[in-house]
Enzyme design. Structure first.
Site, PDB file in Angstrom:
ATOM      1  N   LEU A  22       0.691  -1.040  -0.108  1.00  0.00           N
ATOM      2  CA  LEU A  22       0.020  -0.011   0.027  1.00  0.00           C
ATOM      3  C   LEU A  22       0.827   1.146  -0.037  1.00  0.00           C
ATOM      4  O   LEU A  22       1.531   1.433   0.875  1.00  0.00           O
ATOM      5  CB  LEU A  22      -0.800   0.184   1.091  1.00  0.00           C
ATOM      6  CG  LEU A  22      -1.979  -1.158   1.211  1.00  0.00           C
ATOM      7  CD1 LEU A  22      -2.727  -1.183   2.617  1.00  0.00           C
ATOM      8  CD2 LEU A  22      -3.032  -0.925   0.225  1.00  0.00           C
ATOM      9  N   GLU A  23       0.974   1.971  -1.121  1.00  0.00           N
ATOM     10  CA  GLU A  23       1.686   3.398  -1.271  1.00  0.00           C
ATOM     11  C   GLU A  23       1.023   4.324  -1.003  1.00  0.00           C
ATOM     12  O   GLU A  23       1.659   5.410  -1.126  1.00  0.00           O
ATOM     13  CB  GLU A  23       2.408   2.968  -2.884  1.00  0.00           C
ATOM     14  CG  GLU A  23       3.102   1.919  -2.892  1.00  0.00           C
ATOM     15  CD  GLU A  23       3.967   1.739  -4.168  1.00  0.00           C
ATOM     16  OE1 GLU A  23       3.843   2.829  -4.943  1.00  0.00           O
ATOM     17  OE2 GLU A  23       4.324   0.880  -4.984  1.00  0.00           O
ATOM     18  N   ASN A  24      -0.275   4.158  -0.699  1.00  0.00           N
ATOM     19  CA  ASN A  24      -1.027   5.399  -0.461  1.00  0.00           C
ATOM     20  C   ASN A  24      -1.419   5.550   0.985  1.00  0.00           C
ATOM     21  O   ASN A  24      -2.651   6.125   1.220  1.00  0.00           O
ATOM     22  CB  ASN A  24      -2.083   5.615  -1.392  1.00  0.00           C
ATOM     23  CG  ASN A  24      -1.634   5.646  -2.753  1.00  0.00           C
ATOM     24  OD1 ASN A  24      -0.871   6.638  -3.068  1.00  0.00           O
ATOM     25  ND2 ASN A  24      -2.012   4.489  -3.571  1.00  0.00           N
ATOM     26  N   GLN A  48      11.112  -0.846  -1.175  1.00  0.00           N
ATOM     27  CA  GLN A  48      11.435  -0.334  -2.371  1.00  0.00           C
ATOM     28  C   GLN A  48      12.549   0.552  -2.645  1.00  0.00           C
ATOM     29  O   GLN A  48      12.536   1.703  -1.996  1.00  0.00           O
ATOM     30  CB  GLN A  48      10.112  -0.025  -3.078  1.00  0.00           C
ATOM     31  CG  GLN A  48       9.034  -0.826  -3.211  1.00  0.00           C
ATOM     32  CD  GLN A  48       7.909  -0.080  -3.671  1.00  0.00           C
ATOM     33  OE1 GLN A  48       7.973   0.695  -4.445  1.00  0.00           O
ATOM     34  NE2 GLN A  48       6.750  -0.723  -3.104  1.00  0.00           N
TER      35      GLN A  48
END
Length: 576
Positions: A401-403, A460
């Site tokens: 989940l990048e948000n 990442q």
């Protein structure tokens, strides 16, 4: 009248401890008074103090100079107590005016703890009284008494500490006597059932539980498989003496003087396997993770069967959000994947697993909008992911989940999922570099919160620019130092080396920035695992248990002739 230390305050003389002569005299007199008066209390006596246990904060009380607050621990009864802190010329006095009956006898008492603590009554219309304690590490009851004058209809009762002394605690204050017209606090009611019962850390012989506090409760009772197993005065308990790798069902009730609540919703908990270790026993000690794209964005279109054997964990990207908060589903892009059918996909998952590989479902991605920020959405997330595991045979889940991520509820969701799926569940995470700069970040807190069931965090190391390493220096992406100095934050921040992997793009097309050649990845692995091939940054120690590396994606790797996995995978698998 008050003990002589009060007259000291009036002349603004400060002492490190109170003058005891007058205080001891009053204490003795107060004790005699209380003894003489308590026997005259009538059956109809009530406690005319309001919010006497501070369950409603400081309602009905006024504390000088903002010195008072309420705390949830320690408490004598209920869920709160007064804590007041003397400062400077303020003795942390907290007062309440109570309605009384003229020509009547009252007994004043309070439980106190901490520094010097006084209780007293003024404006009685006869002789004002007080008593005190020089401090105690445990709850001590102070008691005195007074008689009201012929025209007295209200009296001020108070607590205070002493100048320069430690904070004091007071709880369960009572002004017992005839009702002066103001009534008393209502009798306690049976509390509501606790909400938010959650399974926490597990061992082969124990399961930790926690739940939300219940207003008016003085204790809690935990039930295991329907039988009472323990009690607690707080909102957590660890149940011990359990069998390894065994599921149990738990519920909790709230109790007080009025009785016991109905049971909470039941939750399931499973103890860990004997011998410890992380879940996902088929995941090798050193593993390579690759994301497989369920879409066509210019990289090589693959079936799962096309993914090389170099990959130990294949993260299917991505699950899709639904209209139900927290819930996800999966829709195979048959059209975009050249007619790849669901039946073929499921068969390929089984074939990979037969070859010793793990296929997991990834949630999130750059545009992923799954939000787990409440108990309900956490339940929906766990239930829906477990449903996908049952339908497709996935070995676990990846959190990408990048948000935004809420550590409280994602931790609950993943623990709930683990209880459903069992100890073989594979859980991976792929946070951005900014998410793992500090243990106070939500991603880092989630990783630490599920450390006992977490497989690996593949941060990442791309699309991030420059970042701080664990030595406080700034490093630019694309170098050995960037990989090692940022991995060091996780390794020294509480994660086990087996839970740390290096996430990098498979090619220059796989990310906007941050691509490093396989040789740089291998050098960073060597530096962390065995202390060789480091750049300017060299960790203070080695981490031979380092899990390995991850790439985005198997498709971009295939586009480059699998150059990344052919170079990195043998190196990972050859680590000590």
């Amino acid at each position: 009248m008050e003990p002589s230390p009060v007259s000291v305050h009036r002349t603004r003389r400060r002492h490190t401890r109170p003058f005891l002569g007058g205080a001891m005299a009053v204490l003795a007199a107060g004790a005699l008074t209380a003894t003489g008066l308590a026997g005259n209390a009538e059956a109809a006596d009530v406690n005319v103090a309001k919010n006497a246990g501070f369950e409603s904060g400081l309602a009905n009380w006024t504390c000088s100079g903002g010195s008072g607050t309420t705390v949830s621990s320690p408490v004598h009864g209920g869920t709160a107590a007064l804590k007041a802190t003397p400062a400077g010329q303020d003795n942390a006095k907290c007062t309440q005016t109570v309605a009384v009956k003229p020509d009547s006898t009252y007994t004043l008492s309070s439980w106190v703890q901490g520094g010097y603590a006084y209780i007293g009554a003024s404006g009685t219309g006869t002789t004002d009284v007080s008593t005190w304690s020089p401090g105690s590490s445990s709850w001590t009851q102070l008691t005195t008494g007074f008689r009201t004058g012929p025209n007295t209809t209200s009296v001020t009762v108070y607590t205070h500490g002493w100048y320069g002394q430690a904070a004091y605690l007071a709880d369960d204050i009572s002004v017992s006597g005839p009702d002066g017209g103001g009534g008393t606090d209502p009798a306690p009611e049976i509390p509501a059932a606790p909400a938010g019962l959650t399974v926490g850390a597990t061992t082969p012989s124990s399961i930790a539980l926690s739940w939300n506090a219940v207003s008016g409760a003085t204790g809690y009772t935990v039930y295991k498989d329907g039988a009472k197993v323990t009690t607690s005065t707080g909102t957590s308990a660890t149940i011990t003496g359990l069998a390894a790798d065994t599921a149990y069902r738990f519920a909790v009730t709230a109790t007080n003087a009025a009785g016991e609540s109905v049971k909470s919703a039941t939750v399931s908990g499973r103890t860990a396997q004997s011998g410890g270790g992380n879940p996902g026993t088929s995941v090798p000690k050193h593993a390579v993770t690759g994301y497989w794209q369920n879409f066509n964005n210019g990289a090589t279109v693959q079936k799962l069967s096309d993914v090389p054997a170099n990959y130990d964990i294949i993260a299917v990207s991505f699950a899709d959000a639904t209209t139900t908060p927290g819930a996800v589903t999966f829709n195979l892009d048959t059209a975009g994947l050249n007619g790849y059918t669901v039946d073929q996909f499921k068969a390929d998952i089984k074939a990979k697993q037969a070859a010793g590989k793990n296929v997991i479902i990834s949630v999130g991605g750059e545009k992923g909008s799954v939000s787990v920020n409440s108990d309900a959405s956490a339940t929906n997330f766990a239930d829906s992911v477990y449903s996908l595991i049952q339908e497709y045979g996935f070995n676990g889940v990846d959190i990408d989940l990048e948000n935004g991520l809420n550590s409280t509820y994602m931790t609950k969701a993943l623990r709930s999922l683990s209880q459903k799926a069992g100890s073989g569940l594979v859980i991976t995470m792929a946070p951005q570099t900014i998410d793992m700069q500090s243990t106070s970040g939500e991603y880092f807190k989630t990783a630490l919160g599920i450390k006992d069931i977490l497989t690996v965090v593949n941060m990442q190391y791309y699309n991030s620019g420059s970042m701080l390493g664990c030595d406080g220096k700034v490093y630019s992406q694309g170098s050995v130092d960037f990989l090692t100095a940022l991995a060091c934050i996780q390794l020294e921040g509480g994660l086990d080396p087996s839970q740390v992997g290096l996430g990098v793009p498979a090619s220059t097309s796989g990310a906007g920035s941050g691509y490093v050649s396989p040789s740089i990845v291998n050098a960073a692995l060597d530096c962390l695992a065995v202390g060789t091939n480091c750049g300017t940054f060299k960790p203070a120690k080695t981490y031979p248990g380092l899990r390995g590396a991850m790439t985005w994606s198997t498709n971009w790797d295939a586009k480059s002739g699998n150059a990344w996995s052919n170079a990195v995978a043998p190196h990972v698998h050859g680590l000590p």
